[in-house]
Design an enzyme around this catalytic site. Structure first.
Site, PDB file in Angstrom:
ATOM      1  CG  ASP A   1      -2.151   0.887   1.007  1.00  0.00           C
ATOM      2  OD1 ASP A   1      -3.256   0.343   0.837  1.00  0.00           O
ATOM      3  OD2 ASP A   1      -2.008   2.126   0.996  1.00  0.00           O
TER       4      ASP A   1
ATOM      5  CE  LYS B   1     -19.599   4.462  -8.656  1.00  0.00           C
ATOM      6  NZ  LYS B   1     -20.008   3.271  -7.881  1.00  0.00           N
TER       7      LYS B   1
END
Length: 521
Positions: free
Chosen positions: A219, A315
């Site tokens: 991350d 989306k």
């Protein structure tokens, strides 16, 4: 079920243009006439207008000019709660103009019966104070009434309700083949990008229970990775656990990481996920959502990764937003991977309760006693929990038949209905409608999302809650890379081409010169 009648909300409803404002014409007319009475009282010592016959035309003109001025100002289409200093100054200026105009018109039409100047001055002052004062009083009263009827602040809440998706949407729990997954991971190194995010952290926790040979958690956020490490280090795990701060957009850094760790499975969850924010930052969305995926897929091929899973979103289907368009481009590119590496896309709906999603936002508003902002009464979304989403990712690692997988998420959920359910759970004795305000659709948002493209064929899988999708590979890798090269040129801040980049991202296909569909190369 009928709801209790609420006069304040019913008349001053933001869905009705102006609310009660049109009904204020009558009290305004009374204020105008009362101003004449006060002027007459001060000038002649009596409240009656003994010269009404002489002044009838003048009074008609005076009142008419004022009414026209007030009406043309838009005052009767304006909610008093929306009136701020600028609106008060504007209306006050129109009232002063009406006072001047009324004197001029009266003098021109009936100069012999013009009321005394002192009476006209008093009338102008009473009208100015009365009309504006009435709005100020109403605004103050309505704000007080709203505060009184709204729930108390969070200090009065004994505890925040622990709301789960299952409390709102009936759905059977999802089970995965843990035994098969443990066997699959037993001798493999798994690398997870975006490990500190909502999906990444849940996925990391579930992977830990499946005991892979090595787990590499990546991350870019030090904060997220620090908290993830604190959480997972306390759990029992027999393999190697690595926490790496790295930016997936930095190809050199990720190449070094993959050279060192030699992952067998790459689960790519790192992405930007907020639609309105990405509309304002299309270059960053393209770099992070599309190009980072491109680099990671190439590096996975170079380092002989066995399986590559890309986490996408609904989306990306017929996108109207920058976020959706950048994810669609990434989906297309993942489908060009060579057969030697098993690559799949897992397409999600909205993750219930994830960071920055609608549920935490609503809960913060409710905890503070504020109304919930709903963009549109017909806005609806598919929802799944982070637990369901991560089980879906893991289970699809055992499938080899389809390039894209989706979860059966049931019917989409209307956001207004969801808001009403949350209000009822936080404040059982408050009318849910009084705690909802419609704020309008944000840039890039669709009323409804789709889970599949028109050219995708839906198939059942061996898991009852997972569907497989097949479709021709829309563009070759060469075509896509040429398109990406052009988009990267528009990402240069010196070009000042943000809107052009946004429009190119939202075009239905890559550049015309590269847009002929091909099989993957």
């Amino acid at each position: 079920m009928s709801r209790p009648f609420n006069l304040t909300r019913s008349v001053f409803d933001e869905k009705a243009p102006g609310g009660l404002s049109p009904f204020l014409l009558l009290p305004d007319f009374f204020i105008l006439y009362f101003g004449l009475l006060v002027g007459h009282k001060l000038r002649f010592g009596t409240w009656l207008l003994p010269h009404i016959t002489d002044w009838s035309l003048s009074i008609f003109i005076i009142l008419g000019v004022y009414v026209v001025a007030l009406w043309s100002s838009g005052l009767y289409t304006m909610d008093p709660r929306e009136m701020h200093l600028d609106e008060f100054i504007d209306v006050g200026g129109r009232l002063v103009g009406a006072w001047t105009a009324s004197i001029a018109f009266t003098y021109v039409t009936d100069p012999a019966n013009l009321p005394p100047r002192g009476m006209m001055v008093t009338h102008g002052l009473v009208t100015l104070v009365g009309v504006l004062g009435l709005r100020a009083l109403l605004r103050r009263t309505l704000e007080y009434a709203h505060r009184s009827s709204a729930p108390e602040k969070k200090t009065s809440l004994p505890s925040r309700p622990n709301i789960q998706l299952s409390d709102l949407v009936a759905r059977d729990p999802i089970h995965i083949d843990r035994s098969a997954l443990r066997d699959f991971f037993s001798n493999r190194t798994v690398l997870v990008t975006g490990a500190g995010g909502s999906i990444g952290s849940e996925l990391s926790a579930q992977l830990l229970d499946l005991n892979p040979f090595r787990l590499v958690l990546v991350d870019v956020s030090e904060h997220n990775l620090y908290h993830l490490e604190r959480s997972l280090r306390t759990r029992s795990y027999d393999g190697d656990l690595e926490f790496c701060i790295a930016d997936v957009r930095d190809e050199t850094v990720i190449n070094g990481l993959m050279t060192r760790e030699q992952p067998d499975v790459v689960l790519h969850t790192a992405a930007y996920k907020h639609v309105p924010l990405m509309e304002r930052h299309p270059a960053e969305a393209f770099r992070n959502n599309t190009m980072a995926t491109v680099h990671l897929l190439r590096l996975s091929e170079q380092h002989d990764v066995e399986q590559f899973t890309f986490v996408s979103t609904d989306k990306a289907v017929e996108p109207t937003s920058v976020l959706g368009a950048t994810k669609q481009l990434a989906e297309w590119y993942v489908q060009t991977a060579p057969p030697s590496m098993h690559s799949t896309t897992v397409r999600f709906g909205n993750v219930f309760g994830s960071q920055g999603s609608v549920i935490p936002h609503f809960e913060e508003k409710l905890a503070a006693g504020h109304a919930l902002p709903v963009t549109h009464p017909d806005m609806e979304r598919y929802f799944m929990t982070s637990d369901e989403a991560c089980r879906l990712i893991l289970q699809t690692l055992l499938f080899n038949d389809h390039p894209v997988h989706i979860l059966k998420m049931g019917d989409p959920v209307r956001i207004q209905w969801l808001a009403e359910q949350l209000v009822e759970r936080y404040y059982p004795h408050v009318d849910p409608e009084s705690m909802i305000e419609f704020v309008g659709r944000r840039p890039g948002e669709k009323l409804s999302e789709q889970l599949t493209h028109a050219n995708e064929t839906v198939h059942s899988t061996s898991h009852p809650s997972i569907l497989g999708l097949d479709a021709p590979v829309p563009y070759s890798r060469r075509t896509l890379e040429a398109h990406f090269h052009q988009l990267q040129a528009l990402c240069d801040p010196a070009q000042g081409a943000r809107e052009q980049l946004r429009q190119r991202l939202l075009s239905s296909s890559p550049e015309a010169s590269f847009s002929s569909p091909h099989s993957a190369s």
